[in-house]
Scaffold this motif. Sequence first.
Motif, mmCIF file in Angstrom:
data_model
loop_
_atom_site.group_PDB
_atom_site.id
_atom_site.type_symbol
_atom_site.label_atom_id
_atom_site.label_comp_id
_atom_site.label_asym_id
_atom_site.label_seq_id
_atom_site.Cartn_x
_atom_site.Cartn_y
_atom_site.Cartn_z
ATOM 1 N N SER A 50 -4.511 1.137 -2.833
ATOM 2 C CA SER A 50 -3.872 1.001 -1.523
ATOM 3 C C SER A 50 -4.917 0.777 -0.436
ATOM 4 O O SER A 50 -4.770 -0.117 0.419
ATOM 5 C CB SER A 50 -3.045 2.248 -1.216
ATOM 6 N N THR B 179 -3.838 4.710 -7.526
ATOM 7 C CA THR B 179 -2.904 4.086 -6.582
ATOM 8 C C THR B 179 -3.399 4.244 -5.146
ATOM 9 O O THR B 179 -3.279 3.319 -4.333
ATOM 10 C CB THR B 179 -1.492 4.679 -6.711
ATOM 11 N N GLN C 32 0.181 4.230 9.814
ATOM 12 C CA GLN C 32 0.924 3.108 9.264
ATOM 13 C C GLN C 32 2.131 2.756 10.136
ATOM 14 O O GLN C 32 2.374 1.589 10.455
ATOM 15 C CB GLN C 32 1.385 3.454 7.849
ATOM 16 N N ALA D 220 0.827 -1.207 0.000
ATOM 17 C CA ALA D 220 0.000 0.000 0.000
ATOM 18 C C ALA D 220 0.859 1.254 0.000
ATOM 19 O O ALA D 220 0.599 2.205 -0.758
ATOM 20 C CB ALA D 220 -0.924 -0.011 1.222
ATOM 21 N N GLU D 221 1.893 1.269 0.827
ATOM 22 C CA GLU D 221 2.760 2.454 0.855
ATOM 23 C C GLU D 221 3.530 2.606 -0.453
ATOM 24 O O GLU D 221 3.688 3.723 -0.967
ATOM 25 C CB GLU D 221 3.740 2.370 2.024
ATOM 26 N N LEU E 186 2.589 1.742 -3.444
ATOM 27 C CA LEU E 186 1.666 2.287 -4.439
ATOM 28 C C LEU E 186 1.467 3.785 -4.240
ATOM 29 O O LEU E 186 1.501 4.575 -5.199
ATOM 30 C CB LEU E 186 0.318 1.571 -4.353
ATOM 31 N N SER E 187 1.266 4.202 -2.989
ATOM 32 C CA SER E 187 1.029 5.613 -2.700
ATOM 33 C C SER E 187 2.236 6.467 -3.058
ATOM 34 O O SER E 187 2.101 7.547 -3.650
ATOM 35 C CB SER E 187 0.676 5.801 -1.219
ATOM 36 N N ASP F 110 -6.424 7.327 2.561
ATOM 37 C CA ASP F 110 -6.168 6.919 1.177
ATOM 38 C C ASP F 110 -7.359 7.235 0.277
ATOM 39 O O ASP F 110 -7.194 7.690 -0.855
ATOM 40 C CB ASP F 110 -5.848 5.422 1.119
#
Length: 392
Positions: A179, A175, A121, A19-20, A22-23, A83
């Motif tokens: 995420s 993205t 996170q 997820a991170e 992608l971000s 997100d």
Amino acid sequence: MTGFGDALRVREFRALWLAEGLSVCGDQVARVALALVVFARTNSAALTALTYALTFVPAVLGGVLLSGLADRYPRRAVVVATDVVRGLLAAAMAVPGLPLWLLWGLIGVLTLASAPFKAAQLALLPDVLPGPLFQAGMGLRQITIQAVQVAGFGAGGVLVTATGPALALLVNAATFLTSAAVVVAFVRPRPAARATKTAGLPAQAGPVLVAVYGFAALIGFLVVPEGLAAPYAASAGIGSAGVGILMAADPVGSVLGGWWAAKTASRPRAAPRSVAVPAALAGLPLLVCPLLPGPWWAAGFWALSGGLSTVYLIRLQAAVADLVPDARRGTVMGRLATCLSSSQGVAIVGAGVLAEQVGPATAVAVSGALATLTALSAAAVWRAGARQPAPA
């Protein structure tokens, strides 16, 4: 010993890691697209620079004011909500003909929202990766961020050239939403930290946290070589290829440092020595910069500094996870991340001014000396705070 493979076997960590990644990749693509949009519409370097700055600066304010959301609400929910918000804001930026004032407002709000995302996170990771696995995961995370940032800029340039900035901004939105979907699918919900634990920071933790933020701030001194790579290369008489090699030295060292931190991971109770030693040593390769026989030696020494700085940063975050009660972890981790990012900008600007007066090699050496002195001072404060008896 633990390694990256051990961390990747944990499903929840894989989800947060993906997820991170992608971000971060989407952010880099968007920075390219936004810079090109604003410059094409205004032909103004100043307004283009303002747009780029808006993708960083509001995160400082968000880190101070909004990190506490990661303790007040369930952390998975904070990650998903921020997100989704960022995805919708990024999609809105792709609307053709959007007034610049509105575009800048959307950028600012999106950047603010990144602060509670990062706080939640980082606060989740010690729960997902207990014991030495935490340092292994943080090492892998550091390497991934370095690689994804470079790849994102490259992909952004290609994508904007091929399809235009609007599609690049929509990719950024996708993205963020992807995420959020990954976290919902693979990270289990947990109650809000403050709903389950009421413990605050003990009184004697105050000086220790001052030291922690001091260690975080000194990273600014250690990234100065990257900011001065171009003038250093010019003073040494090497071309643009040399600039690239010098700028790549710190990230290469960071990759090796992340690997070493994972291999040497342990679970001491926030031992200041494990943080202070690599932090103090990281400044020494920069301190000798004016004495080196050539720029290629400088690249090697800068890589060594980058590796040591990554080792101490990963250990510092592990120490914070040990020291800070879960009910305050999000706030402290979020502000720590803000301190890390803001100190880099301030130090590079200051070093640039100094380099105009004394030359880039001397400015790098001064930065290295200040990094080592700051590390030794922070270690002394940490030790003094740790010796204070707990209140009766």
